[in-house]
Design an enzyme around this catalytic site. Structure first.
Site, PDB file in Angstrom:
ATOM      1  N   GLY A  33      -3.017  -1.175   0.042  1.00 50.73           N
ATOM      2  CA  GLY A  33      -1.513  -1.462  -0.700  1.00 50.73           C
ATOM      3  C   GLY A  33      -0.432  -0.458  -1.047  1.00 50.73           C
ATOM      4  N   ASN A  34       0.427  -0.605  -1.738  1.00 51.32           N
ATOM      5  CA  ASN A  34       1.271   0.464  -1.976  1.00 51.32           C
ATOM      6  C   ASN A  34       1.992   0.898  -0.531  1.00 51.32           C
ATOM      7  OD1 ASN A  34       2.252   3.577  -3.232  1.00 51.32           O
ATOM      8  ND2 ASN A  34       3.114   1.628  -4.052  1.00 51.32           N
ATOM      9  N   GLY A  38       3.942   5.023   6.539  1.00 47.97           N
ATOM     10  CA  GLY A  38       2.564   5.455   7.535  1.00 47.97           C
ATOM     11  C   GLY A  38       1.639   4.389   7.404  1.00 47.97           C
ATOM     12  N   HIS A  39       1.597   3.389   6.570  1.00 48.91           N
ATOM     13  CA  HIS A  39       1.041   1.923   6.803  1.00 48.91           C
ATOM     14  C   HIS A  39       1.711   1.156   7.912  1.00 48.91           C
ATOM     15  CE1 HIS A  39      -0.073   2.997   2.647  1.00 48.91           C
ATOM     16  NE2 HIS A  39      -1.207   2.534   3.099  1.00 48.91           N
ATOM     17  N   GLY A 152      -5.469   5.582   9.687  1.00 50.93           N
ATOM     18  CA  GLY A 152      -4.753   6.711   9.814  1.00 50.93           C
ATOM     19  C   GLY A 152      -5.369   7.966   9.874  1.00 50.93           C
ATOM     20  N   LYS A 154      -4.466  10.694   8.723  1.00 55.31           N
ATOM     21  CA  LYS A 154      -4.370  11.553   7.318  1.00 55.31           C
ATOM     22  C   LYS A 154      -5.727  11.724   6.924  1.00 55.31           C
ATOM     23  CE  LYS A 154      -2.394  10.401   3.641  1.00 55.31           C
ATOM     24  NZ  LYS A 154      -3.420  10.619   2.861  1.00 55.31           N
ATOM     25  N   SER A 190       1.743   9.512   1.551  1.00 52.81           N
ATOM     26  CA  SER A 190       0.461   8.731   0.891  1.00 52.81           C
ATOM     27  C   SER A 190       1.002   8.115  -0.239  1.00 52.81           C
ATOM     28  CB  SER A 190      -0.246  10.007   0.651  1.00 52.81           C
ATOM     29  OG  SER A 190      -1.109   9.827  -0.487  1.00 52.81           O
ATOM     30  N   SER A 191       0.463   7.345  -0.638  1.00 56.78           N
ATOM     31  CA  SER A 191       0.768   6.572  -1.921  1.00 56.78           C
ATOM     32  C   SER A 191       0.572   7.386  -3.197  1.00 56.78           C
ATOM     33  CB  SER A 191      -0.327   5.338  -2.133  1.00 56.78           C
ATOM     34  OG  SER A 191      -0.383   4.399  -0.981  1.00 56.78           O
TER      35      SER A 191
END
Ligand code: PAF
Length: 290
Positions: A33-34, A38-39, A152, A154, A190-191
């Site tokens: 979530g958040n 990127g997501h 991802g 990352k 990033s979150s």
């Protein structure tokens, strides 16, 4: 079709069965979530390949160690749901901890990838982390039974660990790795970036700048890898980073550290630079393929 919001395994299985009866292909994007751009780029990658896309949102307690940020991890479900509607995702699976771990975390069978891969880098600093990741990802695979799942780049080591799990257990899911989405100044999305205060946020892009600097240095013949890593680490600390957890050049498949670059292997994504550094208490991850 509008976004279907599903919280239970039985409703998810019903929806997936309907789609399968219609001969539709299914993509899965597992998240905590958040959701940021990127997501959303992972969802778009899944949409490009599949008829239907399920996004799971589950802050997985099993992958957080003691003293880590499980309690404070940003939970922004309403906003996430809105974003998924905007990009026409088909389903958000948003289970409770009880739904995911009905026998409690202690009673959960674990999926464990060998420590050769999970005991290094992130795994060395966060014992048990990858067992939590592979266990929840395997459960999600079994729940959704997707054709394709997108992760991802990352989280480079996470991708390697999941690919190994899928290979070793013959899991019938095609894994796709989507490139790192970055802010205009290069900071990987990033979150956890939202933990940064204004002055830390200004320093943060130095992480990617150092990766780019290292990549240029390492392409020059006769450069000693260890010296380049040491210099980049010093540069990060001088820029205001409080700690460098690791900065290493690794072989992509094994994630073993290399200390010599062989120029004939440079053209085939054989090496990756992996870095984790802290600004205050916030750990920032990034990586760059050579
Ligand atoms: O990358 C993440 O957000 C998590 O590790 C994942 C893959 C959703 C598993 O909880």
């Amino acid at each position: 079709m509008s976004l279907q919001v599903i919280q239970t395994l039985s409703s998810l299985q019903q929806l997936v069965a309907e789609w399968r009866n219609q001969g539709l292909s299914i993509g899965l994007v597992p998240t905590m979530g958040n959701l940021h751009q990127g997501h959303l780029s992972l969802v778009e990658a899944a949409q490009a390949e599949c008829d239907k896309v399920v996004v799971s949102i589950f802050v997985n307690p099993l992958q957080f160690g003691e003293g880590e940020d499980f309690d404070s991890y940003p939970r922004t479900y309403q906003q996430d749901e809105e974003r998924l509607r905007e990009i026409s995702a088909d389903c958000v699976f948003y289970p409770s901890i009880q739904e995911m771990y009905p026998n409690g975390q202690q009673g959960q069978t674990l999926v464990q990838v060998p420590s050769l891969l999970t005991g290094l880098l992130e795994g060395a600093l966060r014992p048990g982390h990858f067992d939590g990741v592979t266990t929840v990802v395997m459960k999600l695979f079994n729940m959704v039974q997707p054709d394709v799942a997108v992760f991802g780049q990352k989280d480079f080591q996470q991708c390697a660990v999941i690919q190994k799990m899928v290979e070793d257990l013959c899991v019938p899911v095609n894994i796709r790795i989507a490139p790192i989405a970055r802010d205009e100044d290069g900071l990987a999305l990033s979150s956890r970036n939202q933990y940064l205060d204004a002055s830390q946020r200004q320093i943060a892009p130095v992480l990617y700048q150092q990766l780019q600097w290292m990549s240029k240095e390492l392409l020059n013949a006769n450069q000693k890898v260890a010296e380049v890593c040491k210099k980049a680490s010093e540069n990060l600390l001088n820029a205001g980073f409080s700690q460098v957890d690791y900065i290493q050049v690794c072989q992509v498949g094994t994630l073993l550290t290399v200390d010599l670059i062989e120029s004939e292997k440079l053209s085939c994504n054989y090496y990756v630079i992996l870095v984790v550094a802290r600004l205050g208490k916030t750990r920032l991850l990034d990586n760059l393929l050579l």
